[in-house]
Design a protein around this motif. Structure first.
Motif, short mmCIF file in Angstrom:
data_model
loop_
_atom_site.label_atom_id
_atom_site.label_comp_id
_atom_site.label_asym_id
_atom_site.label_seq_id
_atom_site.Cartn_x
_atom_site.Cartn_y
_atom_site.Cartn_z
N TYR A 184 87.91 35.04 71.65
CA TYR A 184 88.78 35.74 70.70
C TYR A 184 88.11 36.97 70.11
O TYR A 184 88.80 37.92 69.71
CB TYR A 184 89.27 34.77 69.62
CG TYR A 184 90.47 33.99 70.11
CD1 TYR A 184 91.73 34.56 70.11
CD2 TYR A 184 90.32 32.71 70.63
CE1 TYR A 184 92.83 33.87 70.59
CE2 TYR A 184 91.42 32.00 71.12
CZ TYR A 184 92.67 32.60 71.10
OH TYR A 184 93.76 31.92 71.60
N ARG A 185 86.79 36.97 70.08
CA ARG A 185 86.09 38.19 69.67
C ARG A 185 86.39 39.30 70.67
O ARG A 185 86.65 40.44 70.29
CB ARG A 185 84.58 37.90 69.61
CG ARG A 185 83.74 39.00 69.00
CD ARG A 185 82.30 38.53 68.74
NE ARG A 185 82.25 37.51 67.70
CZ ARG A 185 81.13 37.03 67.16
NH1 ARG A 185 79.96 37.48 67.58
NH2 ARG A 185 81.17 36.11 66.22
N GLU A 186 86.36 38.97 71.95
CA GLU A 186 86.68 39.97 72.97
C GLU A 186 88.13 40.43 72.86
O GLU A 186 88.42 41.63 72.95
CB GLU A 186 86.43 39.39 74.37
CG GLU A 186 86.83 40.35 75.48
CD GLU A 186 86.53 39.83 76.88
OE1 GLU A 186 86.75 40.58 77.84
OE2 GLU A 186 86.09 38.67 76.99
N LEU A 187 89.05 39.49 72.66
CA LEU A 187 90.46 39.85 72.57
C LEU A 187 90.74 40.77 71.38
O LEU A 187 91.52 41.72 71.50
CB LEU A 187 91.32 38.59 72.46
CG LEU A 187 91.52 37.79 73.75
CD1 LEU A 187 92.34 36.53 73.45
CD2 LEU A 187 92.22 38.63 74.82
N PHE A 195 82.31 46.32 63.82
CA PHE A 195 82.13 44.88 64.01
C PHE A 195 80.65 44.60 64.12
O PHE A 195 79.94 45.25 64.90
CB PHE A 195 82.84 44.36 65.26
CG PHE A 195 82.69 42.87 65.41
CD1 PHE A 195 83.55 42.03 64.71
CD2 PHE A 195 81.69 42.31 66.16
CE1 PHE A 195 83.39 40.65 64.79
CE2 PHE A 195 81.52 40.95 66.25
CZ PHE A 195 82.38 40.11 65.56
N THR A 196 80.17 43.64 63.34
CA THR A 196 78.75 43.28 63.34
C THR A 196 78.60 41.87 63.89
O THR A 196 79.23 40.93 63.41
CB THR A 196 78.15 43.36 61.93
OG1 THR A 196 78.91 42.53 61.04
CG2 THR A 196 78.16 44.79 61.42
N GLY A 197 77.78 41.72 64.91
CA GLY A 197 77.59 40.42 65.56
C GLY A 197 77.47 40.61 67.05
O GLY A 197 77.82 41.66 67.59
N ASN A 198 76.97 39.61 67.74
CA ASN A 198 76.76 39.71 69.17
C ASN A 198 77.98 39.22 69.96
O ASN A 198 78.88 38.59 69.41
CB ASN A 198 75.53 38.89 69.59
CG ASN A 198 74.25 39.43 68.99
OD1 ASN A 198 74.07 40.64 68.87
ND2 ASN A 198 73.35 38.54 68.60
N TYR A 199 77.98 39.53 71.24
CA TYR A 199 79.01 39.04 72.16
C TYR A 199 78.32 38.48 73.40
O TYR A 199 77.42 39.12 73.97
CB TYR A 199 79.96 40.17 72.56
CG TYR A 199 80.90 39.75 73.68
CD1 TYR A 199 81.97 38.90 73.42
CD2 TYR A 199 80.69 40.16 74.99
CE1 TYR A 199 82.81 38.48 74.44
CE2 TYR A 199 81.53 39.76 76.01
CZ TYR A 199 82.58 38.92 75.73
OH TYR A 199 83.41 38.50 76.75
#
Length: 416
Positions: free
Chosen positions: A251-254, A173-177
């Motif tokens: 939803y990224r976390e889920l 996965f590429t992108g920040n959280y």
């Protein structure tokens, strides 16, 4: 430089991703027709002096600005001066702005937009927003695009991309959280009534993943003020940034939690993943921050590339096309636009945000996400099936969903 060149003003030195997109477009502008002037936002004052010299020398020739997310339209030194003077209105140069976020983020800059202004949106919901609240702005829809890192065959000489069987990473996965407690700082200084209102909007779109931020905002604002005009509604929309950012990271976390707590490893390229709460954080392989090129390079080393849409319901994120163009199978939530161009199981893998919602509501019961996890596991053990999906996606996207396609479309429509 030959006479009668078209001069395209583009920007560097701002947001790294936006500069990357601009460079990609510039690669496909015919050198015998277009001269690109790179305006350096780090050195705005000196860049403006240089731009003014070129403009005064070639003012009988055609100039056009191509920018992303209002870079160069934000009151930069030189371009904007006292007494409400700005270079774009002074020169009358057409400004083409590709907005890759919801326009609600740019309310301030839309109000002060140049007179000769064209906006391109990458989600039809965003275009509908513009048509409703800014009907005098020429607005077009154009989907985002991807970049093929091995197009020149220098990264991998044996073929278009590394076969999935030889890729060292299963899932990337590429992108920040960003966790909610950090985003909450945006509204913590407001009165409690306002905090409660924004939390209510956030709760609604979190519990109804098919709802757009526009729909949720209007629904809750009209509950408070039934006779709200469109102008008043538009003025309230910037406050919805809090809900829009929160729901995408929620939803990224889920999605990541569902995968890693099921025993799958997810390689993350971006910051903030130490904040994700899950039972098996050891399955989140954190590689830290990465720029656009590094993200692409690493996608080309992964079998499956996870995407979680930034609440685009009638558009697509470039991560989808980047995955497909670099030989990784894209695992993503869908949109009406993606449903039109992709076929689940043939050239993409779709999952449902409602499933992730139910997963959370069940207290993270594995049975809720078992169909998704089983599908991913089986494909990771079936190189032939996975390769077929990757190959189909590549063939589709290399023809229609590259920055080269975007550039030619801009040229053919007379926008550039």
């Amino acid at each position: 430089m030959r006479l009668n060149m078209k001069h395209v003003i583009m920007f560097k030195g701002g947001v790294e991703t936006l500069e990357f997109f601009s460079v990609e477009i510039s690669r496909y502008l015919p050198e015998d027709e277009y001269d690109v002037f790179w305006y350096d936002l780090f050195m705005s004052e000196s860049s403006f002096v240089h731009l003014l010299e070129i403009y005064n020398t070639h003012k009988d020739e055609e100039f056009v600005v191509l920018t992303f997310n209002f870079e160069g339209l934000e009151g930069e030194t030189g371009l904007y001066q006292k007494l409400n003077w700005n270079f774009w209105d002074y020169s009358g140069i057409k400004v083409v702005n590709i907005v890759v976020d919801h326009p609600l983020y740019y309310h301030k800059y839309l109000a002060g937009r140049p007179k000769n202004y064209v906006q391109i949106d990458i989600d039809k919901v965003h275009m509908e927003y513009m048509n409703r609240f800014y009907p005098d702005v020429k607005t077009l829809f154009m989907a985002s695009a991807g970049t093929e890192v091995n197009k020149d065959r220098k990264a991998y000489e044996k073929g278009v991309y590394i076969p999935v069987k030889d890729r060292p990473m299963d899932i990337i996965f590429t992108g920040n959280y960003t966790p909610k407690h950090i985003l909450r700082k945006q509204i913590d200084n407001l009165e409690q009534d306002y905090i409660d209102f924004y939390e209510k909007v956030l709760s609604d779109i979190t519990n109804h993943p098919n709802m757009t931020i526009d729909e949720a905002a209007e629904k809750h604002l009209r509950e408070e003020f039934n006779d709200l005009t469109d102008e008043q509604l538009c003025n309230c929309m910037p406050g919805m940034m809090y809900a829009d950012l929160n729901v995408r990271f929620h939803y990224r976390e889920l999605a990541i939690r569902a995968l890693v707590d099921s025993g799958l490893k997810v390689n993350t390229y971006g910051e903030g993943y130490n904040y994700i709460v899950c039972e098996h954080p050891e399955n989140i392989i954190q590689h830290g921050s990465a720029n656009s090129q590094q993200c692409l390079d690493n996608i080309s080393q992964a079998k499956i590339s996870l995407n979680v849409m930034p609440w685009f319901k009638k558009g697509a994120h470039d991560r989808v096309f980047n995955s497909c163009l670099n030989g990784a199978v894209c695992l993503t939530d869908s949109s009406s636009y993606l449903d039109e161009i992709f076929t689940d199981g043939k050239d993409i893998l779709f999952y449902d945000l409602n499933m992730l919602k139910d997963y959370e509501m069940s207290g993270y019961d594995y049975k809720v996400i078992e169909p998704m996890i089983k599908r991913v596991r089986e494909l990771l053990m079936d190189d032939t099936a996975l390769q077929s999906i990757a190959d189909n996606a590549y063939e589709l996207c290399r023809v229609e969903h590259t920055w080269e396609n975007v550039t030619y479309s801009l040229m053919n429509q007379g926008i550039l």
